[in-house]
Structure formats: C-alpha cells, structure tokens
Design a protein around this motif. Structure first.
Motif, PDB file in Angstrom:
ATOM      1  N   PRO A   1     -84.245 -46.255 -29.593  1.00 50.18           N
ATOM      2  CA  PRO A   1     -84.845 -46.957 -28.450  1.00 50.18           C
ATOM      3  C   PRO A   1     -83.928 -48.079 -27.960  1.00 50.18           C
ATOM      4  N   LEU A   2     -83.020 -47.758 -27.083  1.00 46.43           N
ATOM      5  CA  LEU A   2     -82.006 -48.711 -26.650  1.00 46.43           C
ATOM      6  C   LEU A   2     -82.626 -49.985 -26.080  1.00 46.43           C
ATOM      7  N   ALA A   3     -83.701 -49.840 -25.333  1.00 38.60           N
ATOM      8  CA  ALA A   3     -84.304 -51.009 -24.680  1.00 38.60           C
ATOM      9  C   ALA A   3     -84.918 -51.977 -25.681  1.00 38.60           C
ATOM     10  N   ALA A   4     -85.254 -51.489 -26.884  1.00 39.41           N
ATOM     11  CA  ALA A   4     -85.881 -52.352 -27.887  1.00 39.41           C
ATOM     12  C   ALA A   4     -84.863 -53.126 -28.710  1.00 39.41           C
ATOM     13  N   LEU A   5     -83.599 -52.765 -28.613  1.00 41.36           N
ATOM     14  CA  LEU A   5     -82.565 -53.448 -29.382  1.00 41.36           C
ATOM     15  C   LEU A   5     -82.167 -54.756 -28.720  1.00 41.36           C
ATOM     16  N   GLY A   6     -81.748 -55.709 -29.538  1.00 43.59           N
ATOM     17  CA  GLY A   6     -81.272 -56.980 -29.004  1.00 43.59           C
ATOM     18  C   GLY A   6     -80.016 -56.794 -28.185  1.00 43.59           C
ATOM     19  N   PRO A   7     -79.716 -57.725 -27.295  1.00 43.77           N
ATOM     20  CA  PRO A   7     -78.559 -57.590 -26.396  1.00 43.77           C
ATOM     21  C   PRO A   7     -77.212 -57.593 -27.114  1.00 43.77           C
ATOM     22  N   ASP A   8     -77.162 -58.099 -28.339  1.00 47.95           N
ATOM     23  CA  ASP A   8     -75.900 -58.162 -29.071  1.00 47.95           C
ATOM     24  C   ASP A   8     -75.620 -56.912 -29.899  1.00 47.95           C
ATOM     25  N   VAL A   9     -76.541 -55.947 -29.874  1.00 52.82           N
ATOM     26  CA  VAL A   9     -76.409 -54.761 -30.726  1.00 52.82           C
ATOM     27  C   VAL A   9     -75.647 -53.670 -29.982  1.00 52.82           C
ATOM     28  N   SER A  10     -74.575 -53.188 -30.595  1.00 48.54           N
ATOM     29  CA  SER A  10     -73.847 -52.037 -30.060  1.00 48.54           C
ATOM     30  C   SER A  10     -74.414 -50.748 -30.655  1.00 48.54           C
ATOM     31  N   VAL A  11     -74.298 -49.680 -29.899  1.00 45.93           N
ATOM     32  CA  VAL A  11     -74.704 -48.356 -30.372  1.00 45.93           C
ATOM     33  C   VAL A  11     -73.514 -47.424 -30.214  1.00 45.93           C
ATOM     34  N   ALA A  12     -73.183 -46.692 -31.274  1.00 41.00           N
ATOM     35  CA  ALA A  12     -72.073 -45.740 -31.242  1.00 41.00           C
ATOM     36  C   ALA A  12     -72.550 -44.396 -31.780  1.00 41.00           C
ATOM     37  N   ASN A  13     -71.854 -43.351 -31.409  1.00 45.03           N
ATOM     38  CA  ASN A  13     -72.180 -42.024 -31.940  1.00 45.03           C
ATOM     39  C   ASN A  13     -70.924 -41.381 -32.507  1.00 45.03           C
ATOM     40  N   THR A  14     -71.048 -40.127 -32.909  1.00 42.78           N
ATOM     41  CA  THR A  14     -69.925 -39.385 -33.465  1.00 42.78           C
ATOM     42  C   THR A  14     -70.135 -37.908 -33.156  1.00 42.78           C
ATOM     43  N   HIS A  15     -69.117 -37.108 -33.334  1.00 37.99           N
ATOM     44  CA  HIS A  15     -69.187 -35.721 -32.868  1.00 37.99           C
ATOM     45  C   HIS A  15     -68.772 -34.768 -34.007  1.00 37.99           C
TER      46      HIS A  15
END
Length: 322
Positions: A75-89
């Motif tokens: 839930p991207l909108a629920a995360l704080g503004p300083d939190v990065s999100v990354a993925n992998t393949h």
C-alpha cells in the motif's frame, strides 16, 4: 524483516551478503500480530505483501523491498514519505519456459491423454480415427500482451522454436534486445489486431486500474476458436466469468492459468476450472526456480548495502524523500 517464505530459504545467504551489521528478523512463519508488533522497530521490510496498518506502524522504515516485480501488494499511499520501495526481477527465463511447456501440453492434448491413460484407456490416433491430431508449434503465432522482462523472454524462447512473435506494450518505441525479432510491436491500441492474429495469447502485464479486466468476452471472442490463452500476470487482468464461459463454450481452445482471482485459504476461483480438460492449472509458481530466487537475494542484499552506505538504490518503484 524478512517476511517471505520462499526467500526464507536464502536467509543465510542474505545474512552473508549484508554482513554482521544488520539484524535480520525471519518473520515468514510469524502470526500477523507478531509482524505488526515488530514493524515499529523495522528499518527494511522484505516481502510481497504489507497491510496498511503495518505500513503505518513502520515509523523507522526506510525501505520496502518487494521480492518480485509486482508491487500491487504494497500500500504505497500508507507508507511514510521517507520510505523507498524497490523491486527485483530475474523471473523472465523461468516463466518463459513454463509458458512454452503449457502451450505444448495444450497443443498436444497432454492433459486428456494423461487422464485417459491413468484411467486405463489407451487412446491415440493410431487406434481411434475420430481423435484429432495435435499440432506442432512451428509457423504459429504468439501474441504477447506486455513486453517487459517476462514478455521479451517469452518472445525470445517462442521465436527459438519457430513461433512468430508480435506484442503490444505501453511504449512500443522502447528498445528491444538485439536477438529478439518480433513481427511487430505496437501500442495498446493494437490489442484487437494482436488478438485476431495470434494462435496463442500470453498475458504478462502488471495489474493496475488500466489492466484490470483487460481480457473479457469481446477479447476472447476476437481470439478465435483454435486459440490458447496463457495468463502469467495477475488473475484479475482476465475476467473470470468470461474466461470460464469461453472455455466451456469452445470460444477458445484452451488456457493455461498460473495466476488466479483468489489465494489460500480461499479457492483460486469460485468457478470450477478444475473440471475442464482444456485448462492447465498451476499455483502461481511459473517463476519459482532456484535461479530466480538466488538472483533476487543478490539484488535485495545489494540494495540493503547501498541503503546503509548512502548510495543510490536500484529498481526503485517509489523514491523516499529522506
């Protein structure tokens, strides 16, 4: 915090790659309330799903690292503004092999032959002149919806066995690997053309508001009675009732489903796909190879090390402001 059962098999590797300065919490078998209680002390969360409550409790969170490509469980909108999100393949090759396997099974009627032989009935064209022949793949056409890592890997493997490849993608002008030579690549406006021209349609797009329900009754009818559908994206990209109706009515010849409309403890679908002989069913495991997850562990460890050292992160889905 590591909250992913499959990647948990690589926990020791993650510890080795990130060094002793990090304390790992192996939370994949924890009850939900224990995960929630630990979120306030967690700097990095590694997993595929995160509840809104847990996201809001992550006062110290700096990075949420998804274990695969899809981040629709975060839930991207629920995360704080300083939190990065990354993925992998790294799953493209594994999924491509799965797709080709399923297409071959459906083209050669493997499911029916297997079930009949297990039941004691030896039935082939050698003994039953009413039985239709299976077909080879060379010269047929595969249409790929979405042409990122997974889609291009599927195209490359299909091309190698003689299938013609065409695709639609959001940006049809994006560069392609040098060894991939599709018949054409178009924008999403060419989806009707792709459906009408393809003997096999493979769905690889991420789930979003734009792709939810993308394949419905009209699209399935456009494919033709001899066509096959393979979904390795997300279940809701294909309309559940429409697909079941198409398979039972013979609107299309068959389907291979690795993704579904529900997850355990619920049944994968509220409709009896399991009764159909023209469906290959797998439990979202097309990318579940050791090679896929070993490479993902390397990516995740590298990003954690970069975060600790203040270096830029790779595969960023959302950049934190801190």
């Amino acid at each position: 915090m590591l909250n992913h059962r499959i990647l948990g098999r690589f926990a020791e590797r993650l510890r080795t790659l990130t060094g002793e300065q990090h304390e790992w919490l192996d939370a994949w078998d924890w009850p939900a309330h224990r995960v929630t209680a630990a979120m306030g002390e967690t700097d990095v969360y590694v997993g595929s799903r995160l509840t809104e409550e847990d996201a809001r409790r992550g006062a110290r969170l700096r990075l949420v690292h998804v274990v695969g490509a899809g981040h629709d469980g975060i839930p991207l909108a629920a995360l704080g503004p300083d939190v990065s999100v990354a993925n992998t393949h790294h799953h493209g090759g594994s999924i491509a092999e799965h797709v080709l396997m399923c297409v071959m099974m459906l083209s050669r009627n493997v499911l029916t032959a297997d079930a009949e032989l297990r039941a004691g009935r030896w039935r082939s064209v050698a003994v039953d002149s009413a039985l239709p022949f299976g077909g080879t793949l060379r010269g047929r056409r595969v249409g790929v919806i979405g042409f990122g890592e997974t889609g291009t890997a599927i195209g490359r493997l299909c091309q190698a066995v003689g299938l013609g490849v065409r695709a639609v993608r959001r940006d049809p002008t994006a560069p392609l690997p040098a060894d991939l030579r599709p018949d054409w690549v178009g924008g999403t406006d060419r989806l009707p053309e792709l459906l009408a021209e393809s003997d096999v349609v493979v769905v690889t797009v991420p789930l979003s508001a734009a792709t939810r329900g993308l394949i419905g009754r009209a699209e399935l009818a456009a494919m033709g009675r001899g066509a096959l559908l393979v979904n390795v994206a997300r279940g809701p990209v294909v309309q559940e009732e429409a697909l079941y109706e198409a398979l039972t009515a013979g609107t299309i010849a068959g389907a291979a489903l690795d993704v579904w409309w529900a997850a355990p403890p619920d049944a994968p679908s509220r409709l009896p796909f399991h009764t159909l002989r023209n469906v290959v069913m797998t439990p979202h495991n097309s990318g579940h190879t050791e090679e896929t997850f070993a490479a993902r562990a390397e990516d995740i460890a590298a990003n954690i090390n970069s975060l600790a050292a203040g270096r830029p992160l790779a595969n960023v889905v959302r950049a934190g402001h801190g």
